[in-house]
Write an enzyme that holds these catalytic residues in place. Structure first.
Site, PDB file in Angstrom:
ATOM      1  N   PHE A   1      -1.529  -4.246   9.453  1.00 33.44           N
ATOM      2  CA  PHE A   1      -1.888  -3.888   8.084  1.00 33.44           C
ATOM      3  C   PHE A   1      -0.602  -3.577   7.323  1.00 33.44           C
ATOM      4  O   PHE A   1       0.145  -2.676   7.682  1.00 33.44           O
ATOM      5  CB  PHE A   1      -2.846  -2.700   8.059  1.00 33.44           C
ATOM      6  CG  PHE A   1      -3.452  -2.511   6.704  1.00 33.44           C
ATOM      7  CD1 PHE A   1      -4.522  -3.285   6.296  1.00 33.44           C
ATOM      8  CD2 PHE A   1      -2.921  -1.591   5.812  1.00 33.44           C
ATOM      9  CE1 PHE A   1      -5.056  -3.156   5.021  1.00 33.44           C
ATOM     10  CE2 PHE A   1      -3.456  -1.449   4.531  1.00 33.44           C
ATOM     11  CZ  PHE A   1      -4.525  -2.236   4.150  1.00 33.44           C
ATOM     12  N   VAL A   2      -0.364  -4.346   6.277  1.00 37.61           N
ATOM     13  CA  VAL A   2       0.905  -4.225   5.554  1.00 37.61           C
ATOM     14  C   VAL A   2       0.707  -3.722   4.125  1.00 37.61           C
ATOM     15  O   VAL A   2      -0.387  -3.828   3.567  1.00 37.61           O
ATOM     16  CB  VAL A   2       1.653  -5.577   5.527  1.00 37.61           C
ATOM     17  CG1 VAL A   2       2.125  -5.968   6.910  1.00 37.61           C
ATOM     18  CG2 VAL A   2       0.790  -6.678   4.925  1.00 37.61           C
TER      19      VAL A   2
ATOM     20  N   ASP B   1      -1.719  -2.650  -0.967  1.00 33.74           N
ATOM     21  CA  ASP B   1      -1.889  -1.188  -0.983  1.00 33.74           C
ATOM     22  C   ASP B   1      -2.505  -0.653   0.299  1.00 33.74           C
ATOM     23  O   ASP B   1      -3.172  -1.374   1.046  1.00 33.74           O
ATOM     24  CB  ASP B   1      -2.792  -0.783  -2.145  1.00 33.74           C
ATOM     25  CG  ASP B   1      -4.257  -1.185  -1.895  1.00 33.74           C
ATOM     26  OD1 ASP B   1      -4.521  -2.384  -1.695  1.00 33.74           O
ATOM     27  OD2 ASP B   1      -5.121  -0.284  -1.860  1.00 33.74           O
TER      28      ASP B   1
ATOM     29  N   GLU C   1      -2.071 -15.242  -4.816  1.00 33.70           N
ATOM     30  CA  GLU C   1      -2.624 -14.043  -4.166  1.00 33.70           C
ATOM     31  C   GLU C   1      -1.568 -13.397  -3.281  1.00 33.70           C
ATOM     32  O   GLU C   1      -0.583 -14.039  -2.911  1.00 33.70           O
ATOM     33  CB  GLU C   1      -3.820 -14.470  -3.279  1.00 33.70           C
ATOM     34  CG  GLU C   1      -5.154 -13.888  -3.663  1.00 33.70           C
ATOM     35  CD  GLU C   1      -5.292 -12.385  -3.519  1.00 33.70           C
ATOM     36  OE1 GLU C   1      -4.337 -11.643  -3.831  1.00 33.70           O
ATOM     37  OE2 GLU C   1      -6.380 -11.946  -3.118  1.00 33.70           O
ATOM     38  N   ASP C   2      -1.808 -12.151  -2.942  1.00 39.15           N
ATOM     39  CA  ASP C   2      -0.863 -11.450  -2.084  1.00 39.15           C
ATOM     40  C   ASP C   2      -0.978 -11.893  -0.628  1.00 39.15           C
ATOM     41  O   ASP C   2       0.005 -12.218   0.014  1.00 39.15           O
ATOM     42  CB  ASP C   2      -1.049  -9.927  -2.205  1.00 39.15           C
ATOM     43  CG  ASP C   2      -2.504  -9.473  -2.096  1.00 39.15           C
ATOM     44  OD1 ASP C   2      -3.391 -10.310  -1.838  1.00 39.15           O
ATOM     45  OD2 ASP C   2      -2.759  -8.263  -2.276  1.00 39.15           O
TER      46      ASP C   2
ATOM     47  N   LYS D   1      -2.178 -14.119   7.493  1.00 39.23           N
ATOM     48  CA  LYS D   1      -2.398 -13.614   8.857  1.00 39.23           C
ATOM     49  C   LYS D   1      -3.344 -14.601   9.542  1.00 39.23           C
ATOM     50  O   LYS D   1      -4.551 -14.381   9.582  1.00 39.23           O
ATOM     51  CB  LYS D   1      -3.099 -12.250   8.817  1.00 39.23           C
ATOM     52  CG  LYS D   1      -2.276 -11.084   8.324  1.00 39.23           C
ATOM     53  CD  LYS D   1      -3.048  -9.793   8.614  1.00 39.23           C
ATOM     54  CE  LYS D   1      -2.874  -8.777   7.537  1.00 39.23           C
ATOM     55  NZ  LYS D   1      -3.737  -7.598   7.692  1.00 39.23           N
TER      56      LYS D   1
ATOM     57  N   LYS E   1      -5.521  -6.641  -7.907  1.00 40.57           N
ATOM     58  CA  LYS E   1      -4.248  -6.207  -8.429  1.00 40.57           C
ATOM     59  C   LYS E   1      -3.108  -6.737  -7.569  1.00 40.57           C
ATOM     60  O   LYS E   1      -1.976  -6.865  -8.021  1.00 40.57           O
ATOM     61  CB  LYS E   1      -4.193  -4.667  -8.418  1.00 40.57           C
ATOM     62  CG  LYS E   1      -5.314  -4.013  -9.190  1.00 40.57           C
ATOM     63  CD  LYS E   1      -5.320  -2.504  -8.920  1.00 40.57           C
ATOM     64  CE  LYS E   1      -6.574  -1.917  -9.555  1.00 40.57           C
ATOM     65  NZ  LYS E   1      -6.938  -0.652  -8.921  1.00 40.57           N
ATOM     66  N   GLY E   2      -3.443  -7.017  -6.306  1.00 45.02           N
ATOM     67  CA  GLY E   2      -2.408  -7.330  -5.329  1.00 45.02           C
ATOM     68  C   GLY E   2      -1.512  -8.504  -5.672  1.00 45.02           C
ATOM     69  O   GLY E   2      -0.334  -8.519  -5.329  1.00 45.02           O
TER      70      GLY E   2
HETATM   71  P1  IMP Z   1      -9.845 -11.512   3.218  1.00 41.93           P
HETATM   72  O1  IMP Z   1     -11.064 -11.757   2.385  1.00 41.93           O
HETATM   73  O2  IMP Z   1     -10.221 -10.893   4.560  1.00 41.93           O
HETATM   74  O3  IMP Z   1      -8.956 -12.709   3.404  1.00 41.93           O
HETATM   75  O4  IMP Z   1      -9.052 -10.345   2.541  1.00 41.93           O
HETATM   76  C1  IMP Z   1      -8.166 -10.562   1.553  1.00 41.93           C
HETATM   77  C2  IMP Z   1      -7.849  -9.274   0.814  1.00 41.93           C
HETATM   78  O5  IMP Z   1      -7.851  -8.132   1.707  1.00 41.93           O
HETATM   79  C3  IMP Z   1      -6.472  -9.362   0.273  1.00 41.93           C
HETATM   80  O6  IMP Z   1      -6.469  -9.939  -1.004  1.00 41.93           O
HETATM   81  C4  IMP Z   1      -6.022  -7.908   0.263  1.00 41.93           C
HETATM   82  O7  IMP Z   1      -6.466  -7.300  -0.919  1.00 41.93           O
HETATM   83  C5  IMP Z   1      -6.759  -7.290   1.426  1.00 41.93           C
HETATM   84  N1  IMP Z   1      -5.902  -7.220   2.618  1.00 41.93           N
HETATM   85  C6  IMP Z   1      -5.989  -7.964   3.734  1.00 41.93           C
HETATM   86  N2  IMP Z   1      -5.048  -7.631   4.625  1.00 41.93           N
HETATM   87  C7  IMP Z   1      -4.311  -6.656   4.047  1.00 41.93           C
HETATM   88  C8  IMP Z   1      -3.157  -5.898   4.466  1.00 41.93           C
HETATM   89  O8  IMP Z   1      -2.593  -6.046   5.556  1.00 41.93           O
HETATM   90  N3  IMP Z   1      -2.699  -4.977   3.573  1.00 41.93           N
HETATM   91  C9  IMP Z   1      -3.273  -4.765   2.358  1.00 41.93           C
HETATM   92  N4  IMP Z   1      -4.338  -5.457   1.926  1.00 41.93           N
HETATM   93  C10 IMP Z   1      -4.856  -6.394   2.766  1.00 41.93           C
HETATM   94 MG    MG Z   2      -6.040  -8.947  -2.856  1.00 43.10          MG
END
Ligand code: IMP
Ligand code: MG
Length: 175
Positions: free
Chosen positions: A150-151, A157, A97-98, A129, A41-42
């Site tokens: 964490f944002v 969310d 993506e977010d 990040k 959803k992000g």
């Molecule tokens: P990754 O697989 O570790 O890169 O995680 C990506 C997903 O984790 C993102 O699409 C978000 O849904 C979630 N996520 C990662 N960091 C944050 C954050 O700081 N706030 C909220 N969601 C996050």
């Molecule tokens: Mg996401």
């Protein structure tokens, strides 16, 4: 426990940066049509804002994935909860993506989408990040690089809340 949100990136700065990214994307895709793949959803809030600034022809499709793991850490094993409605073959696909954190989710997703033979496949994320990266994923368009915090907001969310905030904030937990 109380939660307060402190502003990390303002609504104005997000709007300005989104318009800049869209300008670059419009230049890069001149004469082509962009097929946006928005990750639910992000990614929705950012995808909508970005798409409104695009002047090249745009189509959009949505995909929902869930990453096994806890609330703040993804495992990299991704399950498709809702697949795309349309095929990707021959299309210029832009994944929106977010945030990219460890890179596990996007690495898995991009490999999966690449197998569907799009004409091109690029990635645009609002936040990155880099210090958290476990899998190397190259991002073509990045809004902001942030520290390991964490944002929430702009689609992101904390326990499914705060996605609607028009700014990026950091959650602070109190007594
Ligand atoms: P990754 O697989 O570790 O890169 O995680 C990506 C997903 O984790 C993102 O699409 C978000 O849904 C979630 N996520 C990662 N960091 C944050 C954050 O700081 N706030 C909220 N969601 C996050
Ligand atoms: Mg996401």
């Amino acid at each position: 426990m109380s939660e307060t949100i402190s502003v990390l990136i303002s609504k104005e700065d997000i709007e300005k940066r989104t318009a800049e990214l869209a300008k670059k994307i419009n230049e890069d895709y001149q004469g082509r049509q962009i097929h946006i793949v928005c990750v639910l959803k992000g990614g929705v809030f950012f995808a909508v804002n970005l798409a409104q600034h695009l002047t090249v022809p745009v189509t959009i499709d949505f995909m929902s994935v869930s990453s096994y793991g806890d609330d703040t850490k993804s495992s990299g094993i991704v399950k498709i909860v809702k697949d795309l409605d349309q095929p990707l073959a021959g299309k210029d696909v832009l994944v929106v993506e977010d945030i990219m954190d460890s890179g596990r989710t996007l690495s898995y997703l991009l490999n999966l989408l690449r197998d569907r033979k799009p004409a091109s496949l690029r990635l645009c994320t609002l936040l990155d990040k880099p210090s958290r990266r476990v899998i190397d994923v190259s991002c073509d368009y990045t809004g902001f690089e942030i520290e390991d915090k964490f944002v929430v907001g702009c689609g992101m969310d904390y326990q499914q809340r705060y996605r609607n905030l028009p700014y990026i904030g950091v959650v602070e937990l109190g007594e």
